[in-house]
Design an enzyme around this catalytic site. Structure first.
Site, PDB file in Angstrom:
ATOM      1  N   GLY A   1     140.862  -3.272  27.782  1.00 33.98           N
ATOM      2  CA  GLY A   1     140.352  -1.896  27.709  1.00 33.98           C
ATOM      3  C   GLY A   1     141.468  -0.860  27.648  1.00 33.98           C
ATOM      4  O   GLY A   1     142.655  -1.187  27.598  1.00 33.98           O
TER       5      GLY A   1
ATOM      6  N   SER B   1     133.003  -6.500  26.222  1.00 35.77           N
ATOM      7  CA  SER B   1     131.732  -5.745  26.125  1.00 35.77           C
ATOM      8  C   SER B   1     131.996  -4.277  25.802  1.00 35.77           C
ATOM      9  O   SER B   1     131.109  -3.573  25.318  1.00 35.77           O
ATOM     10  CB  SER B   1     130.964  -5.840  27.456  1.00 35.77           C
ATOM     11  OG  SER B   1     131.692  -5.189  28.490  1.00 35.77           O
TER      12      SER B   1
ATOM     13  N   LYS C   1     131.826   2.037  32.701  1.00 34.39           N
ATOM     14  CA  LYS C   1     132.485   3.253  33.190  1.00 34.39           C
ATOM     15  C   LYS C   1     131.915   4.565  32.651  1.00 34.39           C
ATOM     16  O   LYS C   1     132.531   5.625  32.797  1.00 34.39           O
ATOM     17  CB  LYS C   1     133.971   3.187  32.842  1.00 34.39           C
ATOM     18  CG  LYS C   1     134.238   3.189  31.362  1.00 34.39           C
ATOM     19  CD  LYS C   1     135.712   3.418  31.079  1.00 34.39           C
ATOM     20  CE  LYS C   1     135.944   3.602  29.599  1.00 34.39           C
ATOM     21  NZ  LYS C   1     137.332   3.993  29.307  1.00 34.39           N
TER      22      LYS C   1
ATOM     23  N   SER D   1     138.186   5.814  41.059  1.00 34.49           N
ATOM     24  CA  SER D   1     138.029   7.009  40.233  1.00 34.49           C
ATOM     25  C   SER D   1     137.895   8.260  41.079  1.00 34.49           C
ATOM     26  O   SER D   1     137.359   8.220  42.186  1.00 34.49           O
ATOM     27  CB  SER D   1     136.775   6.864  39.365  1.00 34.49           C
ATOM     28  OG  SER D   1     136.441   8.106  38.766  1.00 34.49           O
TER      29      SER D   1
ATOM     30  N   TYR E   1     127.651   5.416  38.587  1.00 33.92           N
ATOM     31  CA  TYR E   1     128.996   4.900  38.289  1.00 33.92           C
ATOM     32  C   TYR E   1     129.934   5.202  39.466  1.00 33.92           C
ATOM     33  O   TYR E   1     130.630   4.325  39.975  1.00 33.92           O
ATOM     34  CB  TYR E   1     129.532   5.537  37.006  1.00 33.92           C
ATOM     35  CG  TYR E   1     131.028   5.440  36.870  1.00 33.92           C
ATOM     36  CD1 TYR E   1     131.835   6.537  37.130  1.00 33.92           C
ATOM     37  CD2 TYR E   1     131.629   4.241  36.512  1.00 33.92           C
ATOM     38  CE1 TYR E   1     133.211   6.444  37.042  1.00 33.92           C
ATOM     39  CE2 TYR E   1     133.011   4.138  36.411  1.00 33.92           C
ATOM     40  CZ  TYR E   1     133.789   5.254  36.691  1.00 33.92           C
ATOM     41  OH  TYR E   1     135.154   5.165  36.607  1.00 33.92           O
TER      42      TYR E   1
ATOM     43  N   LYS F   1     131.973   2.659  42.364  1.00 33.33           N
ATOM     44  CA  LYS F   1     133.396   2.714  42.725  1.00 33.33           C
ATOM     45  C   LYS F   1     133.540   2.900  44.233  1.00 33.33           C
ATOM     46  O   LYS F   1     134.332   2.218  44.894  1.00 33.33           O
ATOM     47  CB  LYS F   1     134.082   3.878  41.991  1.00 33.33           C
ATOM     48  CG  LYS F   1     134.213   3.693  40.487  1.00 33.33           C
ATOM     49  CD  LYS F   1     135.076   2.489  40.133  1.00 33.33           C
ATOM     50  CE  LYS F   1     135.354   2.392  38.649  1.00 33.33           C
ATOM     51  NZ  LYS F   1     136.152   1.216  38.283  1.00 33.33           N
TER      52      LYS F   1
ATOM     53  N   LEU G   1     135.947  14.367  26.828  1.00 32.37           N
ATOM     54  CA  LEU G   1     136.435  15.502  26.053  1.00 32.37           C
ATOM     55  C   LEU G   1     137.461  15.135  24.996  1.00 32.37           C
ATOM     56  O   LEU G   1     137.283  15.475  23.803  1.00 32.37           O
ATOM     57  CB  LEU G   1     137.030  16.554  27.000  1.00 32.37           C
ATOM     58  CG  LEU G   1     137.592  17.810  26.318  1.00 32.37           C
ATOM     59  CD1 LEU G   1     136.494  18.600  25.632  1.00 32.37           C
ATOM     60  CD2 LEU G   1     138.320  18.694  27.340  1.00 32.37           C
TER      61      LEU G   1
ATOM     62  N   ARG H   1     139.899  20.222  34.837  1.00 29.65           N
ATOM     63  CA  ARG H   1     140.134  18.831  35.204  1.00 29.65           C
ATOM     64  C   ARG H   1     141.639  18.526  35.223  1.00 29.65           C
ATOM     65  O   ARG H   1     142.435  19.258  34.637  1.00 29.65           O
ATOM     66  CB  ARG H   1     139.463  17.886  34.188  1.00 29.65           C
ATOM     67  CG  ARG H   1     137.944  17.975  34.138  1.00 29.65           C
ATOM     68  CD  ARG H   1     137.293  17.455  35.412  1.00 29.65           C
ATOM     69  NE  ARG H   1     135.842  17.445  35.329  1.00 29.65           N
ATOM     70  CZ  ARG H   1     135.052  18.477  35.622  1.00 29.65           C
ATOM     71  NH1 ARG H   1     135.603  19.631  35.990  1.00 29.65           N
ATOM     72  NH2 ARG H   1     133.739  18.374  35.550  1.00 29.65           N
TER      73      ARG H   1
ATOM     74  N   ARG I   1     126.670  20.551  31.502  1.00 29.75           N
ATOM     75  CA  ARG I   1     126.213  19.142  31.492  1.00 29.75           C
ATOM     76  C   ARG I   1     125.828  18.761  32.911  1.00 29.75           C
ATOM     77  O   ARG I   1     126.594  19.007  33.860  1.00 29.75           O
ATOM     78  CB  ARG I   1     127.326  18.234  30.974  1.00 29.75           C
ATOM     79  CG  ARG I   1     127.027  16.762  30.959  1.00 29.75           C
ATOM     80  CD  ARG I   1     128.141  15.965  30.285  1.00 29.75           C
ATOM     81  NE  ARG I   1     129.387  16.061  31.050  1.00 29.75           N
ATOM     82  CZ  ARG I   1     130.500  15.399  30.689  1.00 29.75           C
ATOM     83  NH1 ARG I   1     130.558  14.674  29.579  1.00 29.75           N
ATOM     84  NH2 ARG I   1     131.599  15.499  31.432  1.00 29.75           N
TER      85      ARG I   1
ATOM     86  N   GLY J   1     125.539  17.077  36.336  1.00 28.98           N
ATOM     87  CA  GLY J   1     126.471  16.214  37.067  1.00 28.98           C
ATOM     88  C   GLY J   1     127.890  16.732  37.051  1.00 28.98           C
ATOM     89  O   GLY J   1     128.723  16.287  37.869  1.00 28.98           O
ATOM     90  N   ASP J   2     128.217  17.671  36.162  1.00 25.34           N
ATOM     91  CA  ASP J   2     129.587  18.186  36.116  1.00 25.34           C
ATOM     92  C   ASP J   2     129.862  19.083  37.315  1.00 25.34           C
ATOM     93  O   ASP J   2     128.967  19.808  37.771  1.00 25.34           O
ATOM     94  CB  ASP J   2     129.800  19.023  34.839  1.00 25.34           C
ATOM     95  CG  ASP J   2     130.166  18.161  33.651  1.00 25.34           C
ATOM     96  OD1 ASP J   2     130.420  16.957  33.853  1.00 25.34           O
ATOM     97  OD2 ASP J   2     130.191  18.667  32.520  1.00 25.34           O
TER      98      ASP J   2
END
Ligand code: WQD
Length: 335
Positions: free
Chosen positions: A10, A34, A84, A124, A149, A153, A200, A231, A292, A294-295
């Site tokens: 990945g 996957s 993820k 994360s 997600y 974690k 982004l 961020r 969005r 959840g942001d």
């Protein structure tokens, strides 16, 4: 002796494989492909001159994973394997809990059977999603993750902390990534989101290449200087080097330790758009869209602990992240 990278084909895993191999560390990769493509193995070989041992297996399969540990001499594991996507996890929570927890529990049971005592876990900054203040330190107590997600974690971090209480010989390092972006300067490995990108930077690179018509900026009414979300973007090569430093630390310590891997600097969505335009001499059409779900408004790291304890600090600039992201996008279009 080798280091096993689960999910090592990945985005972050492949870059970490390169940095480990550049340090002369032998790497074994287990990945079910996957959410990645085997061509990344070719990229790793072209960059380092050596091909990592590759097992195209599901890490959640106990028989296949046991075969790997029997055939290879593993003395540590970096655990990347897991789904993820924040948005996908909200739509498919069962798949996320089943996959991310099963994969981890099978790995830990196999490590225990083979007496492998060192683990670096890919966690994360999402675990901080509802914390009260920024910059987030490792002691900032998560007040509840905002998506399945993030919860996987956080749950895996708890499993690992409990395991370290039961076995004092274990050495576990939890790495809380902020926002990984960019690509190796060679343009041979990078991020390959399937479908329309959630994140982004890959969205911007696809707008730059004309694959997507324009960027939708998710909200300009946040309590930030320009109203858009802030961020902590960190170059994936800096992040990969953080794993090399974490492995060296784990070799010298027992117990469970958590570190933020970020730059300590926050950039808004519009900062990133402008930096990308300046770094690559092009323009990115965009329009303001609703927030969005959840942001959060602002998320960036306090990086003092990783600097002081791991001796690691991110070095690459936002301009380099933008240049390397764009080079990777163009290299994909030549294939
Ligand atoms: C960044 C900013 C958006 C897309 C996620 C995961 C995190 C980690 C990194 C795995 C936000 C805005 C985005 C777009 C936009 N992944 N944005 N238009 O959500 O901070 O973090 O990816 O560990 O766990 O939560 O990253 O890149 O999706 O968003 O305006 O088309 O860009 O609102 O402010 P995020 P992101």
């Amino acid at each position: 002796m080798s280091i096993l990278l689960t999910g090592g084909v990945g985005f972050i895993g492949s870059h970490t494989a390169v940095e480990l191999m550049n340090q002369g560390i032998d790497v074994v990769i287990a990945d079910n492909l996957s959410n990645s493509e085997a061509s990344a193995i070719d990229g790793i070989e072209q960059i380092t001159g050596r091909r990592p041992v590759f097992y195209p297996i599901d890490v959640a399969d106990p028989e296949l994973l046991d075969d790997l540990f029997c055939e290879q001499s593993i003395d540590g594991v970096i655990h990347f394997a897991g789904y993820k996507s924040v948005g996908e996890s909200v739509a498919k929570p069962l798949q996320y809990y089943r996959n991310n927890l099963d994969t981890t529990l099978t790995l830990l049971e196999t490590m225990q059977k083979h007496k492998v005592k060192t683990l670096i876990f890919s966690s994360s900054a999402t675990v901080y999603s509802a914390c009260e203040q920024v910059p987030f330190t490792e002691e900032s107590q998560p007040l509840g993750c905002s998506n399945p997600y993030g919860w996987t974690k956080y749950m895996i971090e708890q499993i690992l902390k409990d395991l370290c209480v039961s076995d004092a010989d274990l050495s576990v390092v939890l790495l809380r990534y902020f926002n990984p972006v960019g690509a190796h300067a060679s343009g041979l490995i990078g991020e390959k989101p399937s479908g329309i990108p959630n994140n982004l930077m890959p969205y911007i690179t696809q707008v730059a290449s004309g694959i997507l018509p324009k960027l939708h900026v998710f909200g300009d009414d946040y309590p930030t200087p320009d109203g858009t979300g802030i961020r902590d973007y960190i170059h994936v090569v800096d992040l990969a080097k953080g794993h090399v430093a974490a492995l060296a630390y784990a070799d010298r310590h027992q117990g469970c330790e958590v570190f933020n891997l970020g730059t300590g600097k926050g950039y808004s969505v519009l900062d990133v758009v402008r930096a990308f335009e300046q770094a690559n001499d092009l323009s990115i059409p965009y329009e303001i869209a609703p927030r969005r779900a959840g942001d959060i408004a602002v998320c960036y790291a306090n990086t003092q602990k990783a600097e002081a304890v791991l001796g690691w600090k991110a070095e690459k600039s936002l301009a380099e992240m933008c240049r390397d992201s764009w080079r990777w996008q163009k290299s994909q279009e030549r294939e």
